[in-house]
Design a protein around this motif. Structure first.
Motif, PDB file in Angstrom:
ATOM      1  N   MET B   1       0.840  -1.203   0.000  1.00 26.80           N
ATOM      2  CA  MET B   1       0.000   0.000   0.000  1.00 26.80           C
ATOM      3  C   MET B   1       0.878   1.257   0.000  1.00 26.80           C
ATOM      4  O   MET B   1       2.008   1.235   0.478  1.00 26.80           O
ATOM      5  CB  MET B   1      -0.884   0.019   1.256  1.00 26.80           C
ATOM      6  CG  MET B   1      -1.851  -1.149   1.342  1.00 26.80           C
ATOM      7  SD  MET B   1      -3.423  -0.790   0.565  1.00 26.80           S
ATOM      8  CE  MET B   1      -4.168  -2.414   0.557  1.00 26.80           C
ATOM      9  N   SER B   2       0.329   2.337  -0.527  1.00 25.12           N
ATOM     10  CA  SER B   2       1.112   3.574  -0.637  1.00 25.12           C
ATOM     11  C   SER B   2       0.412   4.723   0.074  1.00 25.12           C
ATOM     12  O   SER B   2      -0.811   4.741   0.224  1.00 25.12           O
ATOM     13  CB  SER B   2       1.284   3.921  -2.115  1.00 25.12           C
ATOM     14  OG  SER B   2       0.012   3.964  -2.745  1.00 25.12           O
ATOM     15  N   ASP B  42       6.466   3.029   0.815  1.00 22.22           N
ATOM     16  CA  ASP B  42       5.968   3.735  -0.366  1.00 22.22           C
ATOM     17  C   ASP B  42       5.276   5.028   0.053  1.00 22.22           C
ATOM     18  O   ASP B  42       4.064   5.076   0.243  1.00 22.22           O
ATOM     19  CB  ASP B  42       5.013   2.807  -1.132  1.00 22.22           C
ATOM     20  CG  ASP B  42       4.680   3.367  -2.501  1.00 22.22           C
ATOM     21  OD1 ASP B  42       4.982   4.557  -2.755  1.00 22.22           O
ATOM     22  OD2 ASP B  42       4.104   2.616  -3.313  1.00 22.22           O
ATOM     23  N   ILE B  43       6.083   6.075   0.217  1.00 27.41           N
ATOM     24  CA  ILE B  43       5.562   7.372   0.643  1.00 27.41           C
ATOM     25  C   ILE B  43       5.862   8.402  -0.430  1.00 27.41           C
ATOM     26  O   ILE B  43       6.999   8.532  -0.885  1.00 27.41           O
ATOM     27  CB  ILE B  43       6.203   7.810   1.972  1.00 27.41           C
ATOM     28  CG1 ILE B  43       5.874   6.784   3.050  1.00 27.41           C
ATOM     29  CG2 ILE B  43       5.707   9.193   2.385  1.00 27.41           C
ATOM     30  CD1 ILE B  43       6.553   7.056   4.369  1.00 27.41           C
ATOM     31  N   ARG B  44       4.845   9.126  -0.838  1.00 31.93           N
ATOM     32  CA  ARG B  44       4.966  10.095  -1.930  1.00 31.93           C
ATOM     33  C   ARG B  44       4.656  11.476  -1.378  1.00 31.93           C
ATOM     34  O   ARG B  44       3.543  11.719  -0.918  1.00 31.93           O
ATOM     35  CB  ARG B  44       3.993   9.710  -3.042  1.00 31.93           C
ATOM     36  CG  ARG B  44       4.183   8.258  -3.474  1.00 31.93           C
ATOM     37  CD  ARG B  44       2.982   7.694  -4.195  1.00 31.93           C
ATOM     38  NE  ARG B  44       3.169   6.257  -4.431  1.00 31.93           N
ATOM     39  CZ  ARG B  44       2.367   5.514  -5.183  1.00 31.93           C
ATOM     40  NH1 ARG B  44       1.320   6.058  -5.786  1.00 31.93           N
ATOM     41  NH2 ARG B  44       2.609   4.219  -5.334  1.00 31.93           N
ATOM     42  N   GLY B 242       2.507   8.735  11.935  1.00 34.10           N
ATOM     43  CA  GLY B 242       2.520   7.387  12.497  1.00 34.10           C
ATOM     44  C   GLY B 242       1.180   6.700  12.283  1.00 34.10           C
ATOM     45  O   GLY B 242       1.103   5.515  11.914  1.00 34.10           O
ATOM     46  N   PHE B 243       0.120   7.455  12.505  1.00 44.07           N
ATOM     47  CA  PHE B 243      -1.249   6.946  12.333  1.00 44.07           C
ATOM     48  C   PHE B 243      -1.461   6.480  10.889  1.00 44.07           C
ATOM     49  O   PHE B 243      -1.869   5.342  10.640  1.00 44.07           O
ATOM     50  CB  PHE B 243      -2.218   8.080  12.694  1.00 44.07           C
ATOM     51  CG  PHE B 243      -3.671   7.735  12.569  1.00 44.07           C
ATOM     52  CD1 PHE B 243      -4.363   7.192  13.631  1.00 44.07           C
ATOM     53  CD2 PHE B 243      -4.357   7.986  11.391  1.00 44.07           C
ATOM     54  CE1 PHE B 243      -5.714   6.882  13.530  1.00 44.07           C
ATOM     55  CE2 PHE B 243      -5.709   7.678  11.277  1.00 44.07           C
ATOM     56  CZ  PHE B 243      -6.388   7.123  12.343  1.00 44.07           C
ATOM     57  N   MET B 244      -1.161   7.357   9.922  1.00 46.63           N
ATOM     58  CA  MET B 244      -1.404   7.018   8.519  1.00 46.63           C
ATOM     59  C   MET B 244      -0.408   5.971   8.025  1.00 46.63           C
ATOM     60  O   MET B 244      -0.754   5.138   7.180  1.00 46.63           O
ATOM     61  CB  MET B 244      -1.319   8.287   7.663  1.00 46.63           C
ATOM     62  CG  MET B 244      -2.443   9.271   7.923  1.00 46.63           C
ATOM     63  SD  MET B 244      -4.107   8.600   7.562  1.00 46.63           S
ATOM     64  CE  MET B 244      -4.051   8.581   5.755  1.00 46.63           C
ATOM     65  N   GLY B 245       0.822   6.035   8.538  1.00 51.44           N
ATOM     66  CA  GLY B 245       1.800   5.019   8.158  1.00 51.44           C
ATOM     67  C   GLY B 245       1.334   3.636   8.572  1.00 51.44           C
ATOM     68  O   GLY B 245       1.426   2.674   7.805  1.00 51.44           O
ATOM     69  N   TYR B 246       0.796   3.546   9.780  1.00 56.16           N
ATOM     70  CA  TYR B 246       0.317   2.244  10.264  1.00 56.16           C
ATOM     71  C   TYR B 246      -0.875   1.753   9.436  1.00 56.16           C
ATOM     72  O   TYR B 246      -0.955   0.572   9.090  1.00 56.16           O
ATOM     73  CB  TYR B 246      -0.056   2.335  11.750  1.00 56.16           C
ATOM     74  CG  TYR B 246      -0.441   0.992  12.315  1.00 56.16           C
ATOM     75  CD1 TYR B 246       0.532   0.055  12.661  1.00 56.16           C
ATOM     76  CD2 TYR B 246      -1.780   0.634  12.448  1.00 56.16           C
ATOM     77  CE1 TYR B 246       0.186  -1.196  13.136  1.00 56.16           C
ATOM     78  CE2 TYR B 246      -2.138  -0.611  12.932  1.00 56.16           C
ATOM     79  CZ  TYR B 246      -1.158  -1.530  13.275  1.00 56.16           C
ATOM     80  OH  TYR B 246      -1.508  -2.772  13.742  1.00 56.16           O
ATOM     81  N   LEU B 247      -1.794   2.665   9.101  1.00 53.48           N
ATOM     82  CA  LEU B 247      -2.931   2.266   8.255  1.00 53.48           C
ATOM     83  C   LEU B 247      -2.442   1.805   6.883  1.00 53.48           C
ATOM     84  O   LEU B 247      -2.946   0.822   6.328  1.00 53.48           O
ATOM     85  CB  LEU B 247      -3.914   3.432   8.079  1.00 53.48           C
ATOM     86  CG  LEU B 247      -4.711   3.849   9.320  1.00 53.48           C
ATOM     87  CD1 LEU B 247      -5.735   4.916   8.943  1.00 53.48           C
ATOM     88  CD2 LEU B 247      -5.411   2.654   9.969  1.00 53.48           C
ATOM     89  N   THR B 248      -1.450   2.509   6.340  1.00 57.39           N
ATOM     90  CA  THR B 248      -0.924   2.150   5.017  1.00 57.39           C
ATOM     91  C   THR B 248      -0.255   0.780   5.059  1.00 57.39           C
ATOM     92  O   THR B 248      -0.418  -0.043   4.159  1.00 57.39           O
ATOM     93  CB  THR B 248       0.083   3.223   4.545  1.00 57.39           C
ATOM     94  OG1 THR B 248      -0.563   4.494   4.566  1.00 57.39           O
ATOM     95  CG2 THR B 248       0.580   2.931   3.133  1.00 57.39           C
ATOM     96  N   LYS B 249       0.485   0.539   6.129  1.00 59.89           N
ATOM     97  CA  LYS B 249       1.149  -0.756   6.293  1.00 59.89           C
ATOM     98  C   LYS B 249       0.134  -1.904   6.348  1.00 59.89           C
ATOM     99  O   LYS B 249       0.327  -2.958   5.754  1.00 59.89           O
ATOM    100  CB  LYS B 249       1.965  -0.732   7.585  1.00 59.89           C
ATOM    101  CG  LYS B 249       2.589  -2.058   7.978  1.00 59.89           C
ATOM    102  CD  LYS B 249       3.184  -1.972   9.380  1.00 59.89           C
ATOM    103  CE  LYS B 249       3.856  -3.281   9.766  1.00 59.89           C
ATOM    104  NZ  LYS B 249       4.468  -3.173  11.106  1.00 59.89           N
TER     105      LYS B 249
END
Lengths: 304, 304
Positions: B1-2, B42-44, B242-249
């Motif tokens: 996921m990105s 995958d961070i844009r 951190g919140f969005m990174g965890y959801l993306t992961k």
């Protein structure tokens, strides 16, 4: 197990953004005893009032099983009186009036049967009176908890230091913890207060919840978010009453049980603020309390 | 996921009671991307800077795997600049200076490969720019989250209303939630904001923790009590990262997983405040993060 509590029994004039009410029965010992009465049947109250107190209120306290043998009633005198106005956020308030009345010459005398209580809650009063209660105990209670306020730090710090050395637990709010310790960080504040005597410290943050500190152990419980907070008066004392009532019921002072006591205290406080004064604390059912505690579980539970 | 994020990349002058530092690299997109980089590769990033930015910082961002193809660099112009001074409690601050510079004419253009991102975090910026990003997406992301501030409520409420209708989640602080909803109670505020569009609302309370609201579900996570808070700058954006990174992961937007995301966001924010600017976010290990999350478990866990 038995709980002894000393504190004010008083009249409060309360102004909130939602209304104004005069001569509401309140006082620390009132809120503490009522909240604790949902957990233990053996509650012994030490306080003083004038001859101006309504009989039906005293009767209501007795109906909740609270032993009033330690309540001095001074004929021809007036009860302690406090008047306050809450700000719009209900988190801060101005004291409009304080009349000590009977409290000015309060020398607590414990009835004999009070002197072997297992748990003691010293509500916010002059440290001298709190010490007098401790000195009258025949044996060391399982746990003595103390509440105090900025006023005694400003005016009676020596007495407060002396009584702090005698207690197991301090239950105060965040600003009081900061003033007492001279530290902004509550973690540091708890460390310094621990050096003053108490093994455990509860720091109440009002709508922001409460911390429990004991050595390196830290526990936090939020306040329950409510759509309406009607009157915050007595919430802190109600917390202390639920907390101490739960400890008295269980007789267990382990950290794990202190955590549960914080949750039960928070649950009781969340009821208190729903109505004016002690009103909401007079007719709760065990189911009400158990449902409220489950809300706390749902509020903070997560699995990683 | 990105994860696609838009926000400022900026210089901050920061004054705290412990010190003063000039031209610290900051900005919402910086903190969000760095925090998220511990969860997903995958961070844009979409942002704009002048030609005054240090190469080693941009290199550091690339090293953390952050795709910078969406970062516009304006030759002969200056980057966004903010200067602020924190009060002694570190919970409040004064803005001393704001220089929009390149941000005054920011028209984000998403590189083609950005337009299919699974998760989108719209950092605090004018609602027009936030909307431009949404409009350039080729397909509906799994979740779009938005941060905003009082300034846009005062000056661009129509645009903010329009973009709120397009997002799944709002991440704001308590005072912003109160202003946006006109309600003091955060429960009521969340209900009203939900009517404006977002299905879920995170209300950040700084040192007092964060609420997550979704329908009748409420979750609360405290902030980790720290002995030293060095610099709160970027803590809110780090939480969001951190919140969005965890959801993306995890790719999981269930309420149970949003709760875990709040904990991971809170853990990342607790690192951020330990040093000036982004310093603490540059070299964390998976073990650091996992240990910190376990501290949150210990802090709130109880059994009744």
């Amino acid at each position: 197990m038995s709980l002894l509590t000393v504190g004010t029994v008083a009249f409060d004039n309360i102004e909130t953004p939602w209304g104004k009410k005069e001569r509401v029965v309140g006082g620390a010992a009132t809120y503490i005893s009522l909240a604790a009465s949902y957990f233990t049947e053996d509650i012994r109250l030490v306080s003083i009032i004038g001859d101006d107190f309504p009989d039906d209120f005293l009767e209501g306290m007795r109906k909740r099983g609270i032993d009033m043998a330690g309540l001095q009633i001074k004929q021809g005198e007036k009860s302690f009186f406090w008047a306050g106005r809450y700000h719009n956020d209900l988190n801060t308030r101005d004291t409009l009036d304080t009349q000590l009345n009977v409290l000015a010459n309060f020398n607590p005398t414990l009835p004999d049967k009070y002197r072997q209580a297992d748990f003691v809650m010293l509500g916010n009063l002059t440290p001298i009176v709190q010490m007098q209660v401790i000195e009258q105990m025949e044996r060391r209670p399982k746990l003595i908890a103390l509440d105090t306020m900025n006023f005694w730090m400003d005016t009676a710090m020596d007495g407060l230091r002396a009584v702090l050395r005698q207690v197991d637990m301090l239950i105060i709010n965040d600003e009081e913890a900061r003033q007492l310790s001279g530290q902004h960080s509550l973690i540091k504040a708890a460390g310094i207060i621990h050096e003053m005597g108490p093994r455990s410290i509860v720091v109440k943050k009002g709508e922001h919840g409460a911390f429990l500190f004991e050595g390196d152990n830290v526990f936090f419980a939020p306040a329950l978010p409510l759509a309406e907070v009607f009157d915050p008066t007595g919430a802190g004392d109600t917390f202390a009453g639920g907390f101490m009532g739960y400890l008295t019921k269980t007789g267990d002072t382990s950290f794990e049980n202190l955590k549960r006591a914080v949750i039960f205290g928070s649950a009781m406080a969340s009821f208190c603020v729903e109505k004016f004064g002690t009103e909401r604390l007079l007719n709760l059912s065990p189911q009400d309390i158990s449902d409220r505690v489950q809300k706390f579980v749902a509020l903070v539970h997560f699995e990683v």
